[in-house]
Every structure is written in C-alpha cells, then in structure tokens.
Motif scaffolding. Structure first.
Motif, PDB file in Angstrom:
ATOM      1  N   PHE A  23      -3.278   2.294   4.531  1.00  0.00           N
ATOM      2  CA  PHE A  23      -3.800   1.926   3.220  1.00  0.00           C
ATOM      3  C   PHE A  23      -2.798   1.030   2.517  1.00  0.00           C
ATOM      4  CE2 PHE A  23      -6.360   5.524   4.263  1.00  0.00           C
ATOM      5  CZ  PHE A  23      -7.598   5.194   3.744  1.00  0.00           C
ATOM      6  N   ASP A  24      -3.301   0.024   1.802  1.00  0.00           N
ATOM      7  CA  ASP A  24      -2.459  -0.953   1.137  1.00  0.00           C
ATOM      8  C   ASP A  24      -3.107  -1.338  -0.192  1.00  0.00           C
ATOM      9  OD1 ASP A  24      -0.443  -2.827   0.709  1.00  0.00           O
ATOM     10  OD2 ASP A  24      -1.358  -4.364   1.971  1.00  0.00           O
ATOM     11  N   ASN A  36      -7.195  -0.602  -0.063  1.00  0.00           N
ATOM     12  CA  ASN A  36      -8.069  -0.914   1.068  1.00  0.00           C
ATOM     13  C   ASN A  36      -7.344  -0.538   2.359  1.00  0.00           C
ATOM     14  OD1 ASN A  36     -10.731  -2.621   1.361  1.00  0.00           O
ATOM     15  ND2 ASN A  36      -9.439  -3.166   3.100  1.00  0.00           N
ATOM     16  N   HIS A  37      -8.115  -0.131   3.373  1.00  0.00           N
ATOM     17  CA  HIS A  37      -7.479   0.166   4.657  1.00  0.00           C
ATOM     18  C   HIS A  37      -7.267  -1.146   5.424  1.00  0.00           C
ATOM     19  CE1 HIS A  37     -10.609  -0.486   7.720  1.00  0.00           C
ATOM     20  NE2 HIS A  37     -11.422  -0.297   6.707  1.00  0.00           N
ATOM     21  N   TYR A  71      -8.241  -6.558   7.137  1.00  0.00           N
ATOM     22  CA  TYR A  71      -8.618  -5.637   6.072  1.00  0.00           C
ATOM     23  C   TYR A  71     -10.111  -5.293   6.115  1.00  0.00           C
ATOM     24  CZ  TYR A  71      -4.035  -5.997   3.953  1.00  0.00           C
ATOM     25  OH  TYR A  71      -2.688  -5.914   3.721  1.00  0.00           O
ATOM     26  N   GLY A  72     -10.833  -5.853   7.088  1.00  0.00           N
ATOM     27  CA  GLY A  72     -12.246  -5.528   7.244  1.00  0.00           C
ATOM     28  C   GLY A  72     -13.143  -6.165   6.210  1.00  0.00           C
ATOM     29  N   ALA A  82       2.115  -4.402   2.140  1.00  0.00           N
ATOM     30  CA  ALA A  82       2.161  -4.660   3.580  1.00  0.00           C
ATOM     31  C   ALA A  82       2.347  -6.140   3.914  1.00  0.00           C
ATOM     32  CB  ALA A  82       0.909  -4.123   4.258  1.00  0.00           C
ATOM     33  N   LEU A  83       1.789  -7.023   3.105  1.00  0.00           N
ATOM     34  CA  LEU A  83       1.943  -8.458   3.370  1.00  0.00           C
ATOM     35  C   LEU A  83       2.917  -9.114   2.396  1.00  0.00           C
ATOM     36  CD1 LEU A  83      -1.684  -9.526   4.328  1.00  0.00           C
ATOM     37  CD2 LEU A  83       0.208  -8.795   5.794  1.00  0.00           C
TER      38      LEU A  83
END
Length: 177
Positions: A23-24, A36-37, A71-72, A82-83
């Motif tokens: 999750f981020d 969001n996953h 991220y879908g 994360a980024l």
C-alpha cells in the motif's frame, strides 16, 4: 562483490526486489491523495569504496535505482513514498582523526530524484553534513559533538509538496554503555 585490503575496501551489489500488493499514498491526475495498492519491481546497483591513509579515511559511494510500478489504475500519476526515491545518488565522506581524542567529519550527498509532479523546485539536491567530535580520555564511552547540517541553501523537497528543510545546528553528547 567485496574486496578488503590493508588501506582500502571496495564492495558492489546488484539486486532486484519484487514488492507485491503493498500500500502506498498516491495521487491521481487531479492531485487528490489516497491509498492504493501496488506491485513494484526494483532493480538496483550500489558500490562503496573506502581508502585510509595516516589519519584520514575517505568513503565514496554510488547507487542507481529503477522502479517499475503497477498501481492497477491509469489515473495514478505519482507517489509520496514508494516512488519518492533517488534514481542516482552519490556520496563522498572524509573522516580526519586530528588528534587521539578529536575527530572531524564531512559527508556530502548528491541525488537526482525520480520525477514527481508534486515536487516544486529542483529534482536534484546537493547537501553536506559537517561535524566535530571530542572523546574525553577519562570517559571511555562519551562523545561530545557539534554538527552543522545542510550548509547549502537548498529548496529541495525531501517529500514532494512539502517545504525543503533548512540549516540545522546540533550540539550534544552520546554515552554508550
């Protein structure tokens, strides 16, 4: 890979990491923040070298990261965590043992961050940390130090969308037992 010699050391690593369904905190094209996953694949390279001569030690490093994130959802345009990473990062540090009880250090870092639409200002940063430590002979595990962080005027945002941090002075003591 690692190689150790009397006056110098060198190590290098290449790695690949797969994070699945983490999750981020992300934002969409309208910059609305949400959780969001994601599935993130990270490829990296790091090398560190040090060289010692008399009372001085020099330490240098370089690292490279490449991340592929899924991220879908096509409307996710960026990430707070994360980024939020340096694609390229280089460091250079010097440690000088002036006398038996006094040590002076300078650490420098240059980084080129992964693009992030929330970041205002530069995507790269150069910062330094200057410090001096005194180790009194009568107290084996005591360190008294003074430090100055980030003496260069930088507007770099460590976390996108937040103000860059300013200069910081520190004076303190550390006792180890």
């Amino acid at each position: 890979y690692s190689s150790n010699h009397e006056n110098w050391k060198l190590s290098a690593a290449i790695f690949n990491r797969w994070d699945k369904d983490i999750f981020d905190w992300v934002y969409k094209s309208d910059l609305a923040r949400k959780v969001n996953h994601a599935d993130i694949d990270t490829l990296g390279f790091e090398t560190i070298a040090s060289f010692s001569f008399e009372k001085i030690e020099a330490i240098a490093s370089y690292s490279y990261l490449k991340k592929d994130a899924d991220y879908g959802r096509p409307d996710i345009v960026g990430s707070f965590y994360a980024l939020n990473f340096p694609e390229h990062r280089a460091t250079l540090g010097l440690i000088w043992d002036m006398i038996e009880s006094v040590e002076v250090r300078i650490d420098n870092e240059w980084r080129k961050q992964y693009q992030n639409p929330l970041r205002v200002g530069p995507d790269s940063s150069f910062s330094s940390h200057l410090a001096a430590s005194y180790y009194p002979a009568q107290f084996k595990d005591l360190e008294i130090f003074i430090a100055y962080d980030k003496p260069w005027d930088e507007d770099f945002q460590d976390i996108p969308g937040t103000p860059g941090r300013g200069d910081q002075f520190s004076l303190g003591a550390t006792y180890r037992w």
